[in-house]
Design a protein around this motif. Structure first.
Motif, PDB file in Angstrom:
ATOM      1  N   GLY A   1      -5.906  14.967  -8.955  1.00  0.00           N
ATOM      2  CA  GLY A   1      -4.880  14.708  -7.951  1.00  0.00           C
ATOM      3  C   GLY A   1      -3.649  15.561  -8.175  1.00  0.00           C
ATOM      4  O   GLY A   1      -2.971  15.954  -7.228  1.00  0.00           O
ATOM      5  N   ALA A   2      -3.325  15.858  -9.445  1.00  0.00           N
ATOM      6  CA  ALA A   2      -2.182  16.721  -9.752  1.00  0.00           C
ATOM      7  C   ALA A   2      -2.495  18.177  -9.409  1.00  0.00           C
ATOM      8  O   ALA A   2      -1.642  18.905  -8.915  1.00  0.00           O
ATOM      9  N   ILE A   3      -3.746  18.588  -9.658  1.00  0.00           N
ATOM     10  CA  ILE A   3      -4.136  19.968  -9.350  1.00  0.00           C
ATOM     11  C   ILE A   3      -4.203  20.179  -7.845  1.00  0.00           C
ATOM     12  O   ILE A   3      -3.666  21.155  -7.323  1.00  0.00           O
ATOM     13  N   PHE A   4      -4.860  19.265  -7.159  1.00  0.00           N
ATOM     14  CA  PHE A   4      -4.970  19.343  -5.699  1.00  0.00           C
ATOM     15  C   PHE A   4      -3.898  18.427  -5.091  1.00  0.00           C
ATOM     16  O   PHE A   4      -4.203  17.430  -4.449  1.00  0.00           O
ATOM     17  N   PHE A   5      -2.633  18.793  -5.302  1.00  0.00           N
ATOM     18  CA  PHE A   5      -1.501  17.943  -4.933  1.00  0.00           C
ATOM     19  C   PHE A   5      -1.404  17.654  -3.444  1.00  0.00           C
ATOM     20  O   PHE A   5      -0.753  16.710  -3.035  1.00  0.00           O
TER      21      PHE A   5
ATOM     22  N   GLN B   1      -7.110   1.451  -9.280  1.00  0.00           N
ATOM     23  CA  GLN B   1      -7.075   2.141 -10.562  1.00  0.00           C
ATOM     24  C   GLN B   1      -7.804   3.478 -10.439  1.00  0.00           C
ATOM     25  O   GLN B   1      -8.811   3.577  -9.745  1.00  0.00           O
ATOM     26  N   TYR B   2      -7.304   4.477 -11.112  1.00  0.00           N
ATOM     27  CA  TYR B   2      -7.951   5.784 -11.155  1.00  0.00           C
ATOM     28  C   TYR B   2      -8.151   6.208 -12.600  1.00  0.00           C
ATOM     29  O   TYR B   2      -7.303   5.934 -13.460  1.00  0.00           O
ATOM     30  N   LEU B   3      -9.250   6.878 -12.847  1.00  0.00           N
ATOM     31  CA  LEU B   3      -9.508   7.437 -14.169  1.00  0.00           C
ATOM     32  C   LEU B   3      -8.540   8.587 -14.415  1.00  0.00           C
ATOM     33  O   LEU B   3      -8.053   9.216 -13.457  1.00  0.00           O
ATOM     34  N   PRO B   4      -8.251   8.893 -15.679  1.00  0.00           N
ATOM     35  CA  PRO B   4      -7.363  10.024 -15.965  1.00  0.00           C
ATOM     36  C   PRO B   4      -7.858  11.342 -15.350  1.00  0.00           C
ATOM     37  O   PRO B   4      -7.049  12.155 -14.909  1.00  0.00           O
ATOM     38  N   VAL B   5      -9.172  11.544 -15.300  1.00  0.00           N
ATOM     39  CA  VAL B   5      -9.723  12.760 -14.691  1.00  0.00           C
ATOM     40  C   VAL B   5      -9.346  12.824 -13.214  1.00  0.00           C
ATOM     41  O   VAL B   5      -8.959  13.876 -12.706  1.00  0.00           O
ATOM     42  N   GLN B   6      -9.435  11.699 -12.521  1.00  0.00           N
ATOM     43  CA  GLN B   6      -9.075  11.666 -11.106  1.00  0.00           C
ATOM     44  C   GLN B   6      -7.585  11.945 -10.920  1.00  0.00           C
ATOM     45  O   GLN B   6      -7.192  12.626  -9.974  1.00  0.00           O
ATOM     46  N   LYS B   7      -6.755  11.449 -11.817  1.00  0.00           N
ATOM     47  CA  LYS B   7      -5.319  11.701 -11.724  1.00  0.00           C
ATOM     48  C   LYS B   7      -5.001  13.177 -11.969  1.00  0.00           C
ATOM     49  O   LYS B   7      -4.132  13.737 -11.315  1.00  0.00           O
ATOM     50  N   VAL B   8      -5.690  13.778 -12.923  1.00  0.00           N
ATOM     51  CA  VAL B   8      -5.482  15.203 -13.188  1.00  0.00           C
ATOM     52  C   VAL B   8      -5.923  16.023 -11.979  1.00  0.00           C
ATOM     53  O   VAL B   8      -5.220  16.957 -11.565  1.00  0.00           O
TER      54      VAL B   8
ATOM     55  N   SER C   1       0.835  -1.202   0.000  1.00  0.00           N
ATOM     56  CA  SER C   1       0.000   0.000   0.000  1.00  0.00           C
ATOM     57  C   SER C   1       0.867   1.248   0.000  1.00  0.00           C
ATOM     58  O   SER C   1       1.984   1.250   0.522  1.00  0.00           O
ATOM     59  N   GLY C   2       0.323   2.308  -0.557  1.00  0.00           N
ATOM     60  CA  GLY C   2       1.020   3.591  -0.602  1.00  0.00           C
ATOM     61  C   GLY C   2       0.104   4.672  -1.112  1.00  0.00           C
ATOM     62  O   GLY C   2      -1.127   4.551  -1.010  1.00  0.00           O
ATOM     63  N   VAL C   3       0.682   5.717  -1.674  1.00  0.00           N
ATOM     64  CA  VAL C   3      -0.094   6.827  -2.229  1.00  0.00           C
ATOM     65  C   VAL C   3       0.492   7.240  -3.574  1.00  0.00           C
ATOM     66  O   VAL C   3       1.670   6.993  -3.853  1.00  0.00           O
ATOM     67  N   LEU C   4      -0.353   7.859  -4.381  1.00  0.00           N
ATOM     68  CA  LEU C   4       0.085   8.476  -5.627  1.00  0.00           C
ATOM     69  C   LEU C   4       0.189   9.972  -5.374  1.00  0.00           C
ATOM     70  O   LEU C   4      -0.822  10.637  -5.135  1.00  0.00           O
ATOM     71  N   LEU C   5       1.393  10.507  -5.408  1.00  0.00           N
ATOM     72  CA  LEU C   5       1.576  11.943  -5.238  1.00  0.00           C
ATOM     73  C   LEU C   5       1.351  12.636  -6.578  1.00  0.00           C
ATOM     74  O   LEU C   5       1.773  12.137  -7.617  1.00  0.00           O
ATOM     75  N   PHE C   6       0.704  13.773  -6.543  1.00  0.00           N
ATOM     76  CA  PHE C   6       0.386  14.556  -7.739  1.00  0.00           C
ATOM     77  C   PHE C   6      -0.427  13.753  -8.747  1.00  0.00           C
ATOM     78  O   PHE C   6      -0.418  14.044  -9.928  1.00  0.00           O
ATOM     79  N   GLY C   7      -1.102  12.693  -8.293  1.00  0.00           N
ATOM     80  CA  GLY C   7      -1.949  11.889  -9.160  1.00  0.00           C
ATOM     81  C   GLY C   7      -1.214  10.854  -9.989  1.00  0.00           C
ATOM     82  O   GLY C   7      -1.824   9.969 -10.555  1.00  0.00           O
ATOM     83  N   PHE C   8       0.119  10.948 -10.079  1.00  0.00           N
ATOM     84  CA  PHE C   8       0.865  10.048 -10.960  1.00  0.00           C
ATOM     85  C   PHE C   8       2.099   9.419 -10.319  1.00  0.00           C
ATOM     86  O   PHE C   8       2.498   8.342 -10.709  1.00  0.00           O
ATOM     87  N   ALA C   9       2.740  10.088  -9.382  1.00  0.00           N
ATOM     88  CA  ALA C   9       4.011   9.623  -8.815  1.00  0.00           C
ATOM     89  C   ALA C   9       3.762   8.544  -7.765  1.00  0.00           C
ATOM     90  O   ALA C   9       3.263   8.820  -6.679  1.00  0.00           O
ATOM     91  N   ASP C  10       4.137   7.319  -8.098  1.00  0.00           N
ATOM     92  CA  ASP C  10       3.976   6.170  -7.205  1.00  0.00           C
ATOM     93  C   ASP C  10       5.287   5.977  -6.441  1.00  0.00           C
ATOM     94  O   ASP C  10       6.170   5.250  -6.877  1.00  0.00           O
TER      95      ASP C  10
END
Length: 148
Positions: free
Chosen positions: A107-111, A98-105, A54-63
């Motif tokens: 996540g990047a905006i609300f880092f 899994q996250y949709l691309p919208v959710q990742k974006v 388990s972990g987190v995706l920082l900025f929506g993409f960084a694992d």
């Protein structure tokens, strides 16, 4: 304008993600093997194993921890197979967040709000029966019983 907005929204939500992991599948005995099904060779089941990372995706993409399938197999499952003394794993099942691309974006905006991520791999650890051990053990002959 509406058409452009509709196409943009469809492009952001309609993507397919395919995750791959490279795992050994050769049952020659040089390394552990991993397969999603059963195997034709005789084997002894050593038990079930469930490996979770388990972990987190920082900025929506960084694992940063490594919660992808490759890490789930190489860094968690395969060491557990070796620790149990197994030759490999059969009937492997896995689940990854899994996250949709919208959710990742978003996540990047609300880092400051990292996205939780995990990978879980479940399998049956087996030890192959090679050589003479592959033949079923013969039952010893019983002494005749005298009947009076």
């Amino acid at each position: 304008m509406r058409l452009l907005l509709a196409v943009s929204l469809a492009a952001l939500t309609g993507c397919t993600v395919i995750n791959t992991a490279s795992v050994p599948s050769d049952r020659s005995g040089q390394d552990v093997f991993v397969t999603a099904g059963d195997i034709p060779e005789p084997y002894e089941s050593l038990g079930l194993v469930q490996a979770t990372r388990s972990g987190v995706l920082l900025f929506g993409f960084a694992d940063v921890v490594g919660t992808d399938l490759e890490a789930g197999f190489q860094e968690v499952l395969i060491p557990q197979i070796r620790e149990m003394g197994g030759d490999g794993a059969i009937n492997v099942r896995f689940r990854q967040t899994q996250y949709l691309p919208v959710q990742k974006v978003l996540g990047a905006i609300f880092f400051f709000v990292p996205l939780p991520s995990s990978v879980t791999v479940t399998a049956e650890v087996v030890k192959l029966r090679r050589g003479s051990a592959a033949r079923p053990a013969e039952t010893p002959a019983k002494a005749p019983v005298a009947v009076r």
